[in-house]
Design a protein around this motif. Sequence first.
Motif, PDB file in Angstrom:
ATOM      1  N   HIS A  20      -4.340 -15.800 -34.695  1.00 38.39           N
ATOM      2  CA  HIS A  20      -5.567 -16.583 -34.177  1.00 38.39           C
ATOM      3  C   HIS A  20      -6.568 -17.075 -34.229  1.00 38.39           C
ATOM      4  O   HIS A  20      -7.249 -16.872 -34.145  1.00 38.39           O
ATOM      5  N   PRO A  21      -6.193 -17.973 -35.472  1.00 39.82           N
ATOM      6  CA  PRO A  21      -7.333 -18.503 -36.390  1.00 39.82           C
ATOM      7  C   PRO A  21      -8.312 -19.509 -35.937  1.00 39.82           C
ATOM      8  O   PRO A  21      -7.550 -19.605 -34.556  1.00 39.82           O
ATOM      9  N   GLY A  22      -9.829 -19.581 -35.566  1.00 43.95           N
ATOM     10  CA  GLY A  22     -10.752 -19.635 -35.015  1.00 43.95           C
ATOM     11  C   GLY A  22     -10.836 -19.354 -33.335  1.00 43.95           C
ATOM     12  O   GLY A  22     -11.359 -19.895 -33.066  1.00 43.95           O
ATOM     13  N   GLU A  23      -9.878 -17.915 -32.524  1.00 43.11           N
ATOM     14  CA  GLU A  23     -10.051 -17.628 -31.485  1.00 43.11           C
ATOM     15  C   GLU A  23     -11.270 -17.129 -31.589  1.00 43.11           C
ATOM     16  O   GLU A  23     -11.372 -15.796 -32.151  1.00 43.11           O
ATOM     17  N   VAL A  24     -12.184 -16.936 -30.764  1.00 44.02           N
ATOM     18  CA  VAL A  24     -13.292 -15.266 -30.906  1.00 44.02           C
ATOM     19  C   VAL A  24     -12.397 -14.257 -29.786  1.00 44.02           C
ATOM     20  O   VAL A  24     -12.133 -14.859 -28.970  1.00 44.02           O
ATOM     21  N   ILE A  25     -12.209 -13.115 -30.530  1.00 41.09           N
ATOM     22  CA  ILE A  25     -11.209 -12.116 -30.055  1.00 41.09           C
ATOM     23  C   ILE A  25     -12.763 -11.232 -29.882  1.00 41.09           C
ATOM     24  O   ILE A  25     -12.532 -10.042 -30.463  1.00 41.09           O
ATOM     25  N   PRO A  26     -13.205 -10.397 -28.494  1.00 41.97           N
ATOM     26  CA  PRO A  26     -13.956  -9.654 -28.258  1.00 41.97           C
ATOM     27  C   PRO A  26     -13.876  -8.111 -28.921  1.00 41.97           C
ATOM     28  O   PRO A  26     -12.488  -8.199 -28.735  1.00 41.97           O
ATOM     29  N   LEU A  27     -14.859  -7.304 -29.699  1.00 46.38           N
ATOM     30  CA  LEU A  27     -14.234  -6.079 -29.950  1.00 46.38           C
ATOM     31  C   LEU A  27     -13.646  -4.421 -28.795  1.00 46.38           C
ATOM     32  O   LEU A  27     -12.783  -4.209 -29.539  1.00 46.38           O
ATOM     33  N   ALA A  28     -14.076  -5.445 -27.417  1.00 44.60           N
ATOM     34  CA  ALA A  28     -13.763  -4.998 -27.184  1.00 44.60           C
ATOM     35  C   ALA A  28     -12.010  -4.619 -26.546  1.00 44.60           C
ATOM     36  O   ALA A  28     -11.185  -4.079 -26.304  1.00 44.60           O
ATOM     37  N   ALA A  36      -9.407   2.904 -30.444  1.00 47.48           N
ATOM     38  CA  ALA A  36     -10.684   3.882 -30.699  1.00 47.48           C
ATOM     39  C   ALA A  36     -11.581   3.188 -30.458  1.00 47.48           C
ATOM     40  O   ALA A  36     -11.880   2.017 -29.414  1.00 47.48           O
ATOM     41  N   ALA A  37     -13.149   4.248 -30.820  1.00 47.15           N
ATOM     42  CA  ALA A  37     -14.270   3.702 -30.276  1.00 47.15           C
ATOM     43  C   ALA A  37     -14.438   2.468 -30.496  1.00 47.15           C
ATOM     44  O   ALA A  37     -14.043   1.739 -31.847  1.00 47.15           O
ATOM     45  N   LYS A  38     -15.172   1.476 -30.117  1.00 49.36           N
ATOM     46  CA  LYS A  38     -16.160   0.673 -30.565  1.00 49.36           C
ATOM     47  C   LYS A  38     -17.380   0.212 -31.603  1.00 49.36           C
ATOM     48  O   LYS A  38     -17.172  -0.120 -32.763  1.00 49.36           O
ATOM     49  N   SER A  39     -17.075   1.100 -31.461  1.00 50.95           N
ATOM     50  CA  SER A  39     -18.065   1.828 -33.225  1.00 50.95           C
ATOM     51  C   SER A  39     -17.471   2.080 -34.463  1.00 50.95           C
ATOM     52  O   SER A  39     -17.619   1.332 -35.372  1.00 50.95           O
ATOM     53  N   SER A  40     -15.858   2.749 -33.892  1.00 56.40           N
ATOM     54  CA  SER A  40     -15.052   2.118 -35.415  1.00 56.40           C
ATOM     55  C   SER A  40     -14.735   1.318 -35.424  1.00 56.40           C
ATOM     56  O   SER A  40     -14.470   0.693 -36.548  1.00 56.40           O
ATOM     57  N   ILE A  41     -14.059   0.553 -34.502  1.00 52.20           N
ATOM     58  CA  ILE A  41     -13.628  -1.107 -34.779  1.00 52.20           C
ATOM     59  C   ILE A  41     -14.729  -2.005 -35.339  1.00 52.20           C
ATOM     60  O   ILE A  41     -14.380  -2.518 -35.814  1.00 52.20           O
ATOM     61  N   GLU A  43     -17.105  -0.931 -37.591  1.00 48.69           N
ATOM     62  CA  GLU A  43     -16.828  -0.226 -39.131  1.00 48.69           C
ATOM     63  C   GLU A  43     -15.152  -1.241 -39.260  1.00 48.69           C
ATOM     64  O   GLU A  43     -15.560  -1.461 -40.998  1.00 48.69           O
ATOM     65  N   ASP A  44     -14.199  -1.013 -38.696  1.00 47.40           N
ATOM     66  CA  ASP A  44     -13.381  -1.478 -39.553  1.00 47.40           C
ATOM     67  C   ASP A  44     -13.703  -2.989 -39.889  1.00 47.40           C
ATOM     68  O   ASP A  44     -13.039  -3.394 -41.096  1.00 47.40           O
ATOM     69  N   VAL A  45     -13.954  -4.093 -38.735  1.00 48.34           N
ATOM     70  CA  VAL A  45     -14.510  -5.586 -39.058  1.00 48.34           C
ATOM     71  C   VAL A  45     -15.296  -5.603 -40.562  1.00 48.34           C
ATOM     72  O   VAL A  45     -15.488  -6.247 -41.113  1.00 48.34           O
ATOM     73  N   ALA A  46     -16.552  -4.509 -40.556  1.00 54.39           N
ATOM     74  CA  ALA A  46     -17.094  -4.543 -41.765  1.00 54.39           C
ATOM     75  C   ALA A  46     -16.540  -4.429 -42.680  1.00 54.39           C
ATOM     76  O   ALA A  46     -16.338  -4.910 -43.912  1.00 54.39           O
ATOM     77  N   LEU A  47     -15.655  -3.641 -42.919  1.00 58.60           N
ATOM     78  CA  LEU A  47     -14.677  -3.289 -44.053  1.00 58.60           C
ATOM     79  C   LEU A  47     -13.844  -4.454 -44.201  1.00 58.60           C
ATOM     80  O   LEU A  47     -13.773  -5.406 -45.219  1.00 58.60           O
TER      81      LEU A  47
END
Lengths: 273, 273
Positions: A20-28, A36-41, A43-47
């Motif tokens: 889904h290029p260019g689509e803003v997807i909420p962490l929630a 998973a918890a939003k905090s884990s997500i 961290e995943d995104v940062a990785l």
Amino acid sequence: MLKLSRAARVALLVKSLVEHPGEVIPLAHFAERLGAAKSSISEDVALVRAAFETAGGGRLTTLAGAAGGVVYLPLPSPAEQADVVRRLAGVLSAPERILPGGFLYMTDVVSSPVWAARIGEVFAARFHAARPTCVLTVETKGIPVALMTARALNLPLVIARREGRVTEGPQVTISYVTGSRGRIETLTAGIRAIPPEARVLIIDDFIKAGGTAAGMIELVRQFPGATVVGIGVLVATAEPARKRVSGYRSLLTLEGVDEEQGTVRIVPSESEG
Amino acid sequence: MLKLSRAARVALLVKSLVEHPGEVIPLAHFAERLGAAKSSISEDVALVRAAFETAGGGRLTTLAGAAGGVVYLPLPSPAEQADVVRRLAGVLSAPERILPGGFLYMTDVVSSPVWAARIGEVFAARFHAARPTCVLTVETKGIPVALMTARALNLPLVIARREGRVTEGPQVTISYVTGSRGRIETLTAGIRAIPPEARVLIIDDFIKAGGTAAGMIELVRQFPGATVVGIGVLVATAEPARKRVSGYRSLLTLEGVDEEQGTVRIVPSESEG
């Protein structure tokens, strides 16, 4: 859903973002889908962002706020863009592409899903900063590349047609003079296809004298508040040097086709038209 | 290259696979690019395959042998296909889509990169087993959906045109009678566009009487050894029930447009035409 390992979450996160290029997807959304918890997500995104940075070619951006989330932009780096363009020049300069009359056969390349995707990403990278809100092309050969550009930028695609059709609803039609043959042609687009105040990115496969590109600009002018924010073409001919439009950007310049010698001179474009 | 964590390797592996659907990528390529042993990459691939299986929608397949490697096939499950088709029916049944004469405005949907991608994946899932070697459509409105079908299956796209062009090289042209208006039309494709023994998947956005689809079948017949292995259309009209082609598969059936009542009846197709 079973609790997933970090690597498994990353696999599903990346799959979803790249599809889904260019689509803003909420962490929630990911938190719920991946259990998973939003905090884990986060961290995943940062990785993932860091991993994409090491490799180049496509980046992950996080947007804060109510409409926030994470978005994947498949925008190749300058080096990757140059690589795509150089490989294209190689493919298109094959002597077996020469057609009678000194024309160049490009149809297989411009309608190839793989090439169209790579070319579309290069255009997306070049025009992203102009903040277009839609991509416009004219039927037929430019459509695959224009669609892939629109896909990379997550924008709607508008296809101008040569003749009006009842299935397009009310339409705007303009006439223009083709550059090379001096013929009068028409271009038409549905009134509902281009919204008011649209910022239009014009994409086409080929420019010679520029008559069709000038026609597309004229067409855009008929829509209230719409402006052309960029013109990208895959191949521009070196001659005529003076075209009916200015400010276009081409990826490749076709310097000449020598039928007798069986040679094609097509090179990465150096500057803008 | 720095030594990457498993999760970082997985991120880059998935990005690369999802951006190149249908392409077989050797494990050695990833081992070199990601600076890891082939055995580690094998484990990464197994992990990703398992993660994709838990989520559905797109699967990873490993091919053994000299031409072996790993390939991502973006083929939605039957439940996901049904979901795409149901959402499409919802979008297309909006009363503001009704055009004078009882036509339905679909242009924004069929040329949307997002919808075209989802529809193309559904067609890819439905026709994958027929082992097509190229996708054929006719200009203009069906091109985005056909391109995305070709992309999901990693096949070349061939666009038949209404009129021959010098830039297509030598061409094959056929004439056919349109089903709805009884007019004679031509269809043309470049001789080099469809290779001998091609297994052709025909994709189009709309079928009413089936004249154009019959024309495309006739066109394919002109190419040595080429056969039509499937016909997929996004929307088929319920009337006429008897069309000029049989064996096509539609995703949606347009049962009727009532201009006076302002209603559109469009539903997921139940059986094949």
